[in-house]
Motif scaffolding. Structure first.
Motif, PDB file in Angstrom:
ATOM      1  N   LYS A 193       4.151   7.001  33.963  1.00  0.00           N
ATOM      2  CA  LYS A 193       4.226   7.262  35.426  1.00  0.00           C
ATOM      3  C   LYS A 193       3.233   8.498  35.847  1.00  0.00           C
ATOM      4  CE  LYS A 193       8.737   5.065  36.408  1.00  0.00           C
ATOM      5  NZ  LYS A 193      10.005   5.412  36.861  1.00  0.00           N
ATOM      6  N   GLN A 194       2.536   8.801  34.861  1.00  0.00           N
ATOM      7  CA  GLN A 194       1.584  10.081  35.000  1.00  0.00           C
ATOM      8  C   GLN A 194       0.387   9.536  35.618  1.00  0.00           C
ATOM      9  OE1 GLN A 194       2.739  12.988  34.338  1.00  0.00           O
ATOM     10  NE2 GLN A 194       4.630  11.859  33.637  1.00  0.00           N
ATOM     11  N   ASP A 195      -0.027   8.360  35.848  1.00  0.00           N
ATOM     12  CA  ASP A 195      -1.276   7.755  36.435  1.00  0.00           C
ATOM     13  C   ASP A 195      -2.508   8.517  35.656  1.00  0.00           C
ATOM     14  OD1 ASP A 195      -3.000   6.338  38.211  1.00  0.00           O
ATOM     15  OD2 ASP A 195      -2.966   8.146  39.695  1.00  0.00           O
ATOM     16  N   ALA A 196      -2.369   8.306  34.266  1.00  0.00           N
ATOM     17  CA  ALA A 196      -3.462   9.036  33.557  1.00  0.00           C
ATOM     18  C   ALA A 196      -3.393   8.211  32.227  1.00  0.00           C
ATOM     19  CB  ALA A 196      -3.081  10.444  33.277  1.00  0.00           C
ATOM     20  N   SER A 197      -4.625   8.641  31.621  1.00  0.00           N
ATOM     21  CA  SER A 197      -4.783   8.001  30.307  1.00  0.00           C
ATOM     22  C   SER A 197      -3.808   8.655  29.175  1.00  0.00           C
ATOM     23  CB  SER A 197      -6.094   8.224  29.764  1.00  0.00           C
ATOM     24  OG  SER A 197      -7.185   7.641  30.344  1.00  0.00           O
TER      25      SER A 197
ATOM     26  N   GLY B 111      -5.512   6.872  11.282  1.00  0.00           N
ATOM     27  CA  GLY B 111      -6.634   7.458  12.099  1.00  0.00           C
ATOM     28  C   GLY B 111      -7.118   6.456  12.870  1.00  0.00           C
ATOM     29  N   THR B 112      -6.994   4.992  12.932  1.00  0.00           N
ATOM     30  CA  THR B 112      -7.770   4.233  13.580  1.00  0.00           C
ATOM     31  C   THR B 112      -7.036   4.121  14.950  1.00  0.00           C
ATOM     32  OG1 THR B 112      -8.065   2.837  11.692  1.00  0.00           O
ATOM     33  CG2 THR B 112      -7.936   1.539  13.694  1.00  0.00           C
ATOM     34  N   VAL B 113      -7.977   4.026  15.792  1.00  0.00           N
ATOM     35  CA  VAL B 113      -7.402   3.970  17.287  1.00  0.00           C
ATOM     36  C   VAL B 113      -8.148   2.582  17.866  1.00  0.00           C
ATOM     37  CG1 VAL B 113      -7.763   5.147  19.604  1.00  0.00           C
ATOM     38  CG2 VAL B 113      -7.467   6.664  17.353  1.00  0.00           C
ATOM     39  N   ALA B 114      -7.329   2.035  18.499  1.00  0.00           N
ATOM     40  CA  ALA B 114      -7.667   0.931  19.199  1.00  0.00           C
ATOM     41  C   ALA B 114      -7.503   1.101  20.921  1.00  0.00           C
ATOM     42  CB  ALA B 114      -6.733  -0.264  19.150  1.00  0.00           C
ATOM     43  N   THR B 115      -8.701   1.244  21.515  1.00  0.00           N
ATOM     44  CA  THR B 115      -8.625   1.686  22.782  1.00  0.00           C
ATOM     45  C   THR B 115      -8.589   0.511  23.845  1.00  0.00           C
ATOM     46  OG1 THR B 115     -10.058   3.554  22.481  1.00  0.00           O
ATOM     47  CG2 THR B 115      -9.990   3.077  24.406  1.00  0.00           C
ATOM     48  N   LEU B 116      -7.608   0.508  24.616  1.00  0.00           N
ATOM     49  CA  LEU B 116      -7.341  -0.476  25.698  1.00  0.00           C
ATOM     50  C   LEU B 116      -7.650  -0.039  27.005  1.00  0.00           C
ATOM     51  CD1 LEU B 116      -3.959  -1.886  24.494  1.00  0.00           C
ATOM     52  CD2 LEU B 116      -6.166  -2.221  23.638  1.00  0.00           C
ATOM     53  N   THR B 117      -8.427  -0.680  27.909  1.00  0.00           N
ATOM     54  CA  THR B 117      -8.684   0.040  29.232  1.00  0.00           C
ATOM     55  C   THR B 117      -7.985  -0.778  30.324  1.00  0.00           C
ATOM     56  OG1 THR B 117     -11.140   0.164  28.447  1.00  0.00           O
ATOM     57  CG2 THR B 117     -10.669   0.072  30.748  1.00  0.00           C
ATOM     58  N   ALA B 118      -7.233   0.126  31.044  1.00  0.00           N
ATOM     59  CA  ALA B 118      -6.353  -0.446  31.836  1.00  0.00           C
ATOM     60  C   ALA B 118      -7.028  -0.608  33.533  1.00  0.00           C
ATOM     61  CB  ALA B 118      -4.902   0.454  32.243  1.00  0.00           C
ATOM     62  N   SER B 119      -8.033   0.484  33.730  1.00  0.00           N
ATOM     63  CA  SER B 119      -9.122   0.603  34.953  1.00  0.00           C
ATOM     64  C   SER B 119     -10.050   1.766  34.438  1.00  0.00           C
ATOM     65  CB  SER B 119      -7.970   1.198  36.100  1.00  0.00           C
ATOM     66  OG  SER B 119      -7.787   2.635  35.635  1.00  0.00           O
ATOM     67  N   ALA B 120     -10.915   1.847  35.371  1.00  0.00           N
ATOM     68  CA  ALA B 120     -12.106   2.640  35.210  1.00  0.00           C
ATOM     69  C   ALA B 120     -11.670   3.958  34.699  1.00  0.00           C
ATOM     70  CB  ALA B 120     -12.781   2.624  36.459  1.00  0.00           C
ATOM     71  N   ASN B 121     -10.244   4.475  35.091  1.00  0.00           N
ATOM     72  CA  ASN B 121     -10.205   5.985  34.752  1.00  0.00           C
ATOM     73  C   ASN B 121      -8.920   6.041  33.760  1.00  0.00           C
ATOM     74  OD1 ASN B 121     -12.479   7.071  36.499  1.00  0.00           O
ATOM     75  ND2 ASN B 121     -10.919   6.513  38.421  1.00  0.00           N
TER      76      ASN B 121
ATOM     77  N   TYR C 109      -5.702   3.343  27.447  1.00  0.00           N
ATOM     78  CA  TYR C 109      -4.580   3.647  26.461  1.00  0.00           C
ATOM     79  C   TYR C 109      -5.253   3.603  24.988  1.00  0.00           C
ATOM     80  CZ  TYR C 109      -1.654   3.070  30.544  1.00  0.00           C
ATOM     81  OH  TYR C 109      -1.033   3.148  31.699  1.00  0.00           O
ATOM     82  N   PHE C 110      -4.892   5.062  24.404  1.00  0.00           N
ATOM     83  CA  PHE C 110      -5.383   5.267  22.997  1.00  0.00           C
ATOM     84  C   PHE C 110      -4.241   4.827  21.979  1.00  0.00           C
ATOM     85  CE2 PHE C 110      -7.719   7.792  25.862  1.00  0.00           C
ATOM     86  CZ  PHE C 110      -9.016   7.393  25.849  1.00  0.00           C
ATOM     87  N   CYS C 111      -4.317   3.472  21.478  1.00  0.00           N
ATOM     88  CA  CYS C 111      -3.393   2.969  20.531  1.00  0.00           C
ATOM     89  C   CYS C 111      -3.677   3.520  19.223  1.00  0.00           C
ATOM     90  CB  CYS C 111      -3.097   1.633  20.443  1.00  0.00           C
ATOM     91  SG  CYS C 111      -2.763   0.880  22.207  1.00  0.00           S
ATOM     92  N   ALA C 112      -2.914   4.955  18.774  1.00  0.00           N
ATOM     93  CA  ALA C 112      -3.418   5.528  17.436  1.00  0.00           C
ATOM     94  C   ALA C 112      -2.494   5.188  16.308  1.00  0.00           C
ATOM     95  CB  ALA C 112      -3.468   7.073  18.031  1.00  0.00           C
TER      96      ALA C 112
END
Length: 205
Positions: free
Chosen positions: A12-16, A83-93, A96-99
């Protein structure tokens, strides 16, 4: 730069945000992943509980990364490096860095190390630098719950994350703010006054 420690809901932080995973990127709840884990909450909050949608996005994000072995266990069996990171994009800003900072054994028991956490945070900062536009990045208290990193207490976890962030920003500024989000149930495990004193000491160094 700004570093804040807040008590609240990570989603609920409205942030990455950084989301901790194992090196197999398992998502099956409850047989592999605990229902009360951050991963399970992530799937509920962002994917409305849809494991198939989350798996699809993870597969796309991991397409350019290679697993280095397999493990004979229930759930996913391909193992990626710590250390592998799967980056998921929810919006332009918001991303979610699945680490992946913990590993699963054949019994689906996760374990990790402080070194693995630090290496993974470094990779997350690099991903933020690549995909973000200098926005806020939220990080939970990494290494808690089922990760079995006994020496990484909530207090140490918060300090380690802040220290890692500051070191990386000395190379280049990639985020306007680090927001360490403490779940209300863990509020009493972190001394806010001591954490502020720790940040003050870092600012003067």
């Amino acid at each position: 730069m700004t570093i804040r420690l807040v008590v609240g809901d990570l989603f609920k932080q409205d942030a990455s945000a950084v989301i901790g995973f194992t090196t197999t990127f398992d998502t099956e709840v409850p047989d592999v992943i605990a229902p009360n884990s951050l991963q399970s909450n992530f799937m509920d909050a962002i994917y409305a509980g849809s494991q198939s949608r989350l798996d699809q996005d993870l597969s796309i994000a991991l397409a350019g990364k290679a697993p280095y072995k397999t493990v004979a266990k229930r759930g996913k069996t391909e193992v990626y490096p710590v250390g592998t990171v799967a980056t998921l994009t929810a919006s332009a800003n918001i991303h979610y860095f699945c680490a992946a900072y913990t590993e699963m054994d054949v019994h689906n028991r996760a374990s990790g190390t402080i070194k693995g956490v630090l290496n993974t945070l470094d990779e997350c900062w690099d991903e933020m630098d690549k995909y973000g536009n200098g926005e806020v990045i939220c990080v939970p208290l990494i290494g808690q719950g089922q990760s079995r990193i006994g020496e990484l207490t909530p207090e140490i976890s918060a300090r380690l994350t802040a220290f890692s962030f500051i070191l990386r920003t000395k190379r280049s500024r990639f985020a306007s703010e680090l927001r360490i989000v403490v779940h209300p149930t863990e509020r009493q495990k972190v001394d806010l006054v001591e954490f502020q004193a720790f940040l003050t000491s870092l600012a003067g160094s």
